[in-house]
Each structure stands twice: as C-alpha cells, then as structure tokens.
Design an enzyme around this catalytic site. Structure first.
Site, PDB file in Angstrom:
ATOM      1  CG  HIS A  22      -7.976  -1.206  -6.545  1.00 25.54           C
ATOM      2  ND1 HIS A  22      -6.881  -2.467  -7.274  1.00 25.54           N
ATOM      3  CD2 HIS A  22      -9.269  -1.695  -6.233  1.00 25.54           C
ATOM      4  CE1 HIS A  22      -8.579  -3.317  -8.172  1.00 25.54           C
ATOM      5  NE2 HIS A  22      -9.152  -2.291  -7.127  1.00 25.54           N
ATOM      6  CB  SER A  67     -11.305  -0.692  -9.330  1.00 20.04           C
ATOM      7  OG  SER A  67     -12.926  -0.892  -9.011  1.00 20.04           O
ATOM      8  CE  LYS A  74      -8.704  -5.703  -5.115  1.00 16.90           C
ATOM      9  NZ  LYS A  74     -10.209  -5.047  -4.922  1.00 16.90           N
TER      10      LYS A  74
HETATM   11  C1  LIG Z   1     -11.555  -5.459  -4.092  1.00 13.55           C
HETATM   12  C2  LIG Z   1     -11.354  -4.332  -3.411  1.00 13.55           C
HETATM   13  C3  LIG Z   1     -12.761  -5.310  -2.106  1.00 13.55           C
HETATM   14  C4  LIG Z   1     -12.350  -7.342  -1.922  1.00 13.55           C
HETATM   15  O1  LIG Z   1     -11.449  -7.890  -1.710  1.00 13.55           O
HETATM   16  P1  LIG Z   1     -11.155  -9.502  -1.362  1.00 13.55           P
HETATM   17  O2  LIG Z   1     -10.363  -9.374  -0.216  1.00 13.55           O
HETATM   18  O3  LIG Z   1     -10.953  -9.158  -3.167  1.00 13.55           O
HETATM   19  O4  LIG Z   1     -12.319  -9.567  -0.897  1.00 13.55           O
HETATM   20  C5  LIG Z   1     -12.974  -4.675  -1.208  1.00 13.55           C
HETATM   21  N1  LIG Z   1     -13.018  -3.448  -1.516  1.00 13.55           N
HETATM   22  C6  LIG Z   1     -12.679  -2.717  -2.530  1.00 13.55           C
HETATM   23  C7  LIG Z   1     -12.255  -1.241  -2.290  1.00 13.55           C
HETATM   24  C8  LIG Z   1     -12.018  -3.128  -3.587  1.00 13.55           C
HETATM   25  O5  LIG Z   1     -11.381  -2.652  -4.668  1.00 13.55           O
END
Ligand SMILES: *Cc1c(COP(=O)(O)O)cnc(C)c1O
Length: 398
Positions: A216, A188, A246
């Site tokens: 992502h 990210s 997301k």
């Molecule tokens: C954003 C993210 C998470 C966390 O996800 P949430 O549903 O916001 O807790 C976990 N792993 C990765 C790789 C992320 O980018």
C-alpha cells in the site's frame, strides 16, 4: 445430501446466521473512479487502484501489443522455459524504480510472501535448529501465512513499536539460529505507516534480516517510489515485497533487494519453481505502469490532494478518521451494525464503500474504509461528502 459435505452446509448457515457471510458484489465495468456495481452506477471508494491506472489506455495498449508479440501464456514455470525477455526487462525496470540491486516477479503480492519467507527462515530438518520471525501484530495475512509455511517460530511484537521489537529480539534471538524482522509498510485497515527507520535501526543493530511489504506504499509514499524511499532507506532492506495489483493497476508480485538475496530466492522460491510465470500481457502492462508512474508525479500529488480534501471534509462533519497518514481514510463508526447500515445507505445514494467489522478490525472499532484515488475529481469528492453527511444525519451519527 452426502454426509461428508454436511460440515460445509453447517458452516455456511452459521456464517449467515451470525452475519459473517460475505456477500460478494459483481462489477459490471472496469475498475475506475465510477463503476457499475451489481448493476448500479456508483462512485467507487473501495479499490486499491490509487492512481487510476487499472483501466488506463496506455497500459491496455502495452498489454495488447505484448499478446501480439508474445502470446497469451508463458507455457512454463520461470526455471524451465517460462522466463521471457519481457520478465527480465520488467525486473530490471522495477529494480531501477525501487533503487535496489535486483528484483524478481512472481504471480501476486500474496504469492511473494509465500515465496520469500521459507527460503530465508525455517527449521533445519537435520539439526532441528529453528529461526525466528519478528512480526508486527497487524501484519497482512499473506505475511502470516508465509511465516507459518516457513516453519520458523513467529514472535509477534506490538504494532509499530520499535522498543517492543528490540525487547523481543533481546529475549528470544539467542535461542534461535537466525532472525528476520518483517512489517507491512502501510497498514491497510487504519492507513498508518510503520516507523521504518526505527525498526530498521533496531533490526540492523541485532543483525537480523530485514523485510518490508510495501503493497500500500508503492505509488503512494516517497513520490510514488514507496515507503523505503520515503524514509531514505533505499538499498538497505534485505527484502522489499511489492505488488503490481494496487497503485500499479495490473497484477503480479515483486521481490526486490540485494542481488545476492534475489539470486538465492530465484533458486529456492517454490512459486518460482512450481507455478507458471506471469503472462506476457500482465508483464508488459506492469512495465508500462512503472514508466507511467515515473513520468507522472502529478498523479501521486492528485491522490494526496484528494485524500486530504476528503479527510478534512469527513472531520469537519465531526467524524473521527482514526490515525491514518495515507490516502486510506477510515470513517470510524464503532458499532458494526451501524457501519453495515451506513455502507448500505451509501450504496443506495450512489457510493460504494465497504464496512469493516470484527474480526478484520478490533471489536467496537467498526468503520467504513474509504480508499482515495487519483481517478476522482473534486466534484466526485464533493458528492461523496454530501452523501456521507446525509447518511450520517439519517443514522444519527451527527
Ligand atoms: C494486498 C496485499 C498483498 C497482496 O497483494 P496481491 O498482489 O493482491 O496478491 C500482500 N501484502 C500486503 C501488505 C497487501 O496489502
């Protein structure tokens, strides 16, 4: 002030003095292409709302209907009385969407990594036998925390480097009971993509468990089905982690993969045993979101068109965008003070985009990280590019 609280005061003051203190902005409107942030209407380039679904009428209606039909809370953990038919339906839909045998929901993506790693690898209390986790150097914090919680030995391989993964497996695996390879799908901070086919090939050849966190990549890669689909590896990974917070625009985590793995994780995962189920509203909205993404491939296309347009515009200004391969577009500035000043000026001129500096990214690699979304129009992006150019000139970047 009580003596026992002093260490917190000291740390907060130190964080402020060293400009590490996080000033948390308040949103005064729903997550969307434009938002009211700290009272000011701005073009939003910060959220992970890739497809613009977080405030979508169909998803909101699904959540409202679910509240009427199912109430506001599940009242229990999944393994006691918290498994509602809604959860079962959503899990089946998610498995179909990801082309895997089975999936289970947990409370968040962060939680999914805490849930899944300790049952798969760890240290056997009776015999002392330990397992090994082969982890990409830049894996997400939730993977690192889940790995630590498991008690397995964490062996870091170089970022997106299948040759180093293989070297580390060959060197260390013989000393451990079993191994697991884990990687983010899309990273990210840079928007680069793990070479999943090559990593999988190495891991499979050495018989280690395979796990990818596609937070992502879902809704973005593979026509929206994620990185595993993008690489044509459907059904191969032992564990796929996903999030519904997301691109799907809601809330919740997913663990997906082979039936036996999901059966096993359901029995063992502590967030499944000791933390209440996802709410009916969230679950129904998630299910509506999966269907919406399936039925609207043009949203994914719009996301990519927007990202390419914005990326080209930034590059045409003579600014580096790093090695992104996705709609995450880092605007590389180098110096952290410059990046912070840049972000502040963007905000002044109507754009919300965060500056990231050390230790989130390497020293000297500070940047404005922009997140593109299908919620933006071409006019929005022209406005953004105009403002980026203006700020870049004012700060002497171009
Ligand atoms: C954003 C993210 C998470 C966390 O996800 P949430 O549903 O916001 O807790 C976990 N792993 C990765 C790789 C992320 O980018």
């Amino acid at each position: 002030m009580e003596e026992k609280l002093q260490f917190m005061i000291d740390e907060l003051e130190a964080a402020k003095a060293e400009k590490r203190y996080i000033n948390i902005r308040t949103m005064h409107s729903p997550a969307d292409g434009w938002m009211v942030v700290d009272g000011k209407r701005v073009l939003n380039m910060c959220t992970n709302n890739y497809l613009g679904l977080a405030n979508h009428p169909e998803l909101k209606q699904a959540a409202k209907d679910a509240i009427d039909a199912w109430g506001v809370g599940p009242g229990a953990v999944r393994t006691i009385a918290g498994t509602q038919q809604l959860h079962i339906d959503c899990e089946r839909r998610m498995a179909e969407f990801k082309h895997v045998e089975a999936s289970m929901l947990v409370q968040s993506g962060f939680c999914a990594n805490q849930a899944v790693l300790p049952p798969l690898v760890g240290r056997d209390r009776a015999t002392g036998a330990q397992d090994a986790i082969f982890s990409d150097r830049l894996n997400h914090a939730s993977i690192i925390d889940g790995a630590r919680l498991s008690g397995a030995k964490i062996i870091v391989y170089e970022h997106c480097d299948p040759a180093d993964l293989e070297a580390k497996i060959q060197e260390h695996l013989p000393n451990f009971r079993r191994g697991l390879m884990v990687t983010d799908g899309v990273f990210s901070m840079d928007g680069d993509v793990a070479p999943l086919d090559k990593l999988y090939e190495v891991a499979a050849r050495h018989g280690v468990l395979t796990m990818v966190d596609d937070a992502h990549g879902e809704g973005v890669l593979g026509q929206g089905r994620g990185i595993v689909s993008h690489f044509g590896l459907e059904g191969k990974f032992d564990v796929e982690i996903g999030t519904l917070s997301k691109a799907f625009g809601v809330m919740g985590g997913v663990i997906a993969g082979k039936q036996v793995v999901i059966d096993y994780i359901r029995q063992k995962a502590r967030p499944n045993l000791f933390s209440s189920a996802l709410t009916p509203a969230d679950t129904a909205a998630c299910m509506a979101s999966i269907t919406y993404v399936e039925q609207h491939p043009e949203l994914v296309q719009k996301l990519w068109d927007n990202a390419e347009y914005f990326k080209k515009g930034i590059r045409d200004l003579g600014i580096d965008t790093g090695h992104t391969e996705t709609p995450i577009v880092p605007v590389m500035l180098g110096d952290v003070k410059l990046a912070k000043a840049f972000s502040a000026k963007l905000f002044e001129y109507g754009i919300f985009a965060m500056a990231l500096g050390f230790p989130t990214v390497p020293e000297g690699a500070a940047r404005i990280r922009t997140m593109n979304t299908a919620a933006h129009t071409r006019e929005d992006l022209d406005f953004a590019l105009e403002v980026f150019a203006k700020v870049a000139r004012e700060l002497g970047v171009i």
